[in-house]
Design an enzyme around this catalytic site. Sequence first.
Site, PDB file in Angstrom:
ATOM      1  N   LYS A  70       0.851  -1.190   0.000  1.00 42.81           N
ATOM      2  CA  LYS A  70       0.000   0.000   0.000  1.00 42.81           C
ATOM      3  C   LYS A  70       0.888   1.241   0.000  1.00 42.81           C
ATOM      4  O   LYS A  70       1.588   1.503   0.969  1.00 42.81           O
ATOM      5  CB  LYS A  70      -0.910   0.054   1.230  1.00 42.81           C
ATOM      6  CG  LYS A  70      -1.983   1.129   1.039  1.00 42.81           C
ATOM      7  CD  LYS A  70      -2.667   1.531   2.315  1.00 42.81           C
ATOM      8  CE  LYS A  70      -1.918   2.591   3.081  1.00 42.81           C
ATOM      9  NZ  LYS A  70      -1.760   3.883   2.373  1.00 42.81           N
ATOM     10  N   GLU A 100      10.439   1.044  10.324  1.00 47.36           N
ATOM     11  CA  GLU A 100      11.434   2.131  10.215  1.00 47.36           C
ATOM     12  C   GLU A 100      10.647   3.412  10.468  1.00 47.36           C
ATOM     13  O   GLU A 100       9.761   3.766   9.688  1.00 47.36           O
ATOM     14  CB  GLU A 100      12.092   2.095   8.839  1.00 47.36           C
ATOM     15  CG  GLU A 100      13.411   2.830   8.811  1.00 47.36           C
ATOM     16  CD  GLU A 100      13.258   4.211   8.253  1.00 47.36           C
ATOM     17  OE1 GLU A 100      13.089   5.154   9.081  1.00 47.36           O
ATOM     18  OE2 GLU A 100      13.298   4.368   7.030  1.00 47.36           O
ATOM     19  N   CYS A 153      13.101  11.036   7.825  1.00 46.43           N
ATOM     20  CA  CYS A 153      13.042  10.477   9.171  1.00 46.43           C
ATOM     21  C   CYS A 153      14.355  10.685   9.907  1.00 46.43           C
ATOM     22  O   CYS A 153      14.392  10.761  11.123  1.00 46.43           O
ATOM     23  CB  CYS A 153      12.672   9.000   9.102  1.00 46.43           C
ATOM     24  SG  CYS A 153      13.615   8.131   7.857  1.00 46.43           S
ATOM     25  N   GLU A 177       9.215  15.474  16.527  1.00 46.99           N
ATOM     26  CA  GLU A 177       9.585  15.406  15.120  1.00 46.99           C
ATOM     27  C   GLU A 177       8.703  16.378  14.339  1.00 46.99           C
ATOM     28  O   GLU A 177       7.477  16.264  14.365  1.00 46.99           O
ATOM     29  CB  GLU A 177       9.393  13.973  14.601  1.00 46.99           C
ATOM     30  CG  GLU A 177       9.925  13.819  13.205  1.00 46.99           C
ATOM     31  CD  GLU A 177       9.818  12.398  12.673  1.00 46.99           C
ATOM     32  OE1 GLU A 177       8.819  11.719  12.970  1.00 46.99           O
ATOM     33  OE2 GLU A 177      10.733  11.976  11.947  1.00 46.99           O
TER      34      GLU A 177
HETATM   35  P1  ADP Z   1       3.069  10.038   7.771  1.00 52.55           P
HETATM   36  O1  ADP Z   1       2.897  10.968   8.922  1.00 52.55           O
HETATM   37  O2  ADP Z   1       4.436   9.992   7.210  1.00 52.55           O
HETATM   38  O3  ADP Z   1       1.979  10.139   6.745  1.00 52.55           O
HETATM   39  P2  ADP Z   1       1.912   7.594   8.642  1.00 52.55           P
HETATM   40  O4  ADP Z   1       2.464   6.644   9.623  1.00 52.55           O
HETATM   41  O5  ADP Z   1       0.617   8.264   8.952  1.00 52.55           O
HETATM   42  O6  ADP Z   1       3.054   8.629   8.429  1.00 52.55           O
HETATM   43  O7  ADP Z   1       1.746   6.933   7.218  1.00 52.55           O
HETATM   44  C1  ADP Z   1       2.658   6.022   6.646  1.00 52.55           C
HETATM   45  C2  ADP Z   1       1.881   4.952   5.922  1.00 52.55           C
HETATM   46  O8  ADP Z   1       1.091   4.237   6.884  1.00 52.55           O
HETATM   47  C3  ADP Z   1       0.888   5.466   4.881  1.00 52.55           C
HETATM   48  O9  ADP Z   1       0.867   4.574   3.774  1.00 52.55           O
HETATM   49  C4  ADP Z   1      -0.427   5.420   5.625  1.00 52.55           C
HETATM   50  O10 ADP Z   1      -1.567   5.318   4.790  1.00 52.55           O
HETATM   51  C5  ADP Z   1      -0.249   4.165   6.450  1.00 52.55           C
HETATM   52  N1  ADP Z   1      -1.130   4.065   7.636  1.00 52.55           N
HETATM   53  C6  ADP Z   1      -1.666   5.070   8.377  1.00 52.55           C
HETATM   54  N2  ADP Z   1      -2.439   4.580   9.362  1.00 52.55           N
HETATM   55  C7  ADP Z   1      -2.401   3.224   9.269  1.00 52.55           C
HETATM   56  C8  ADP Z   1      -2.995   2.144  10.001  1.00 52.55           C
HETATM   57  N3  ADP Z   1      -3.802   2.355  11.031  1.00 52.55           N
HETATM   58  N4  ADP Z   1      -2.721   0.878   9.615  1.00 52.55           N
HETATM   59  C9  ADP Z   1      -1.897   0.634   8.574  1.00 52.55           C
HETATM   60  N5  ADP Z   1      -1.320   1.608   7.835  1.00 52.55           N
HETATM   61  C10 ADP Z   1      -1.557   2.884   8.162  1.00 52.55           C
END
Ligand code: ADP
Length: 490
Positions: free
Chosen positions: A187, A262, A296, A393
Amino acid sequence: MATTLEPIAQPKIHQTECFIGGRWTPSVSGKTFETINPATEEVIAQVAEGDAADVDLAVAAARKAFEQGPWRKMDARDRGRLMHKLADLMEEEIDELAALETLDNGKPIRDSRNADLPLAIDCLRYYAGYADKIHGQTIPVRGNYFTYTRREPMGVAGQIIPWNFPILMVAWKWGPALAAGCTIVMKPAEQTPLTCLRLARLAQKAGIPDGVINVVPGYGPTAGAAIVKHPGVDKIAFTGEHRTAQIIMRDASETLKRLTFELGGKSPNVVFADADLDAAAAGAHFGLYFNQGQCCCAGSRLFVEEKIYDKFVERLSALNEKRKLGNPLDPETEQGPQVDQDQFNKIMHFIDLGKQQGAQCVNGGKRFGNRGYFIEPTMFTGVTDDMAIARDEIFGPVLSVLKFKNLDEIVQRANNTVFGLAAAVWTRDVGKAHHLANNVRAGTVWVNCYDVFDAAAPFGGFKMSGMGRELGERGLDAYTETKTVTMSLA
Ligand code: ADP
């Protein structure tokens, strides 16, 4: 400076649907979401919004390809050859891919073309070379037995990636998974789905069998969570925020999935008075502002030794003032927009907090231009360890400059964070360099350099910056299971 866009290379949008079992399909629900050009705030394309139903189909395709398909069983050299072919196709389309990355993410074309793409291609080639070198051991055991281990592919890998380095994150995830013989449900981030979909098309063109790579674009709490919870997925490789990793850990506990994370950081970058100050200033500038501060491992806590503090701040300020912001498709541009409105708002909030808590805003602090999510390169001096801008951050072009007196104090202050992704030290004294390298609790330490990445060098975090390592030989551990076989010789 106005931010009108005269694109030098508008890439074509070929793929906007889910890629499942080798076929492009709309989402089961028929829903789509917009992906936005952060430089203009205009919609680039509507993309299929996958959710649990699409993840079900993708996992079924990946399981079938793992259990019945040729991928896992084929000669490992042929797997490597197909991965090389994918890298070749990326090289052929490097300009188009770089432009598409810039369009969707906003990063300057000079970076996507000269950093992201070459690093991604190199990573795939590095792991292509490993495909036929993953093997076990023979182990002398007590008694009349012959014991050996096999390193088998872990199975179906669920891979969830962020928006800050979309193509590079695909390569970091696909490289070791493909070499090990795993199949994939990926995804991409909702902000930047386009290049991942384009790479899936190239993977098919390279001859990687259908079902080996599946891509479901969509949102985290729906599509992402469905991958994490799915019993047909064997492991999750995630890059993103530590708060999301906490949710993923809970969601994955039901099926006890293997996890590699990560995550974020608040990396200390330490400049001693005896350093080459021009190199250190250039490194500190690059270490924070590269990729609009959306790294990061950004060196966001810059510790400068007291006796050179003022002089060093002047040098940094001059670099900040010279930084060229603007159309990211212009090869001269050094800094593009932040990825979206949410990130823009979050960064501006931290800038307000910095001012309120008494730090001095020496450069920037404001929006740049009148369209797109641009923020001026911002630098705060007089920052103390307790301020929000020194603790949290920010993930934007905001540098906090702190003062330190001596070696003993700096190790303790550098480690005074929940994170531990990276650190750097600038000095001509090897003793100081080793002292910091040995005592700072971080997965990567750069000495007299910053952001030096190589597919062969493991990367990952201590503490709340991650679990496991990506890249290098160690990166394969995340995609293999060890099986012990013992045979009676009686
Ligand atoms: P950022 O702040 O860099 O957007 P996130 O951790 O929110 O960091 O997002 C990184 C990835 O994790 C994206 O692909 C996002 O759609 C996905 N993501 C966000 N929430 C969830 C969740 N509850 N379960 C799985 N994947 C998630």
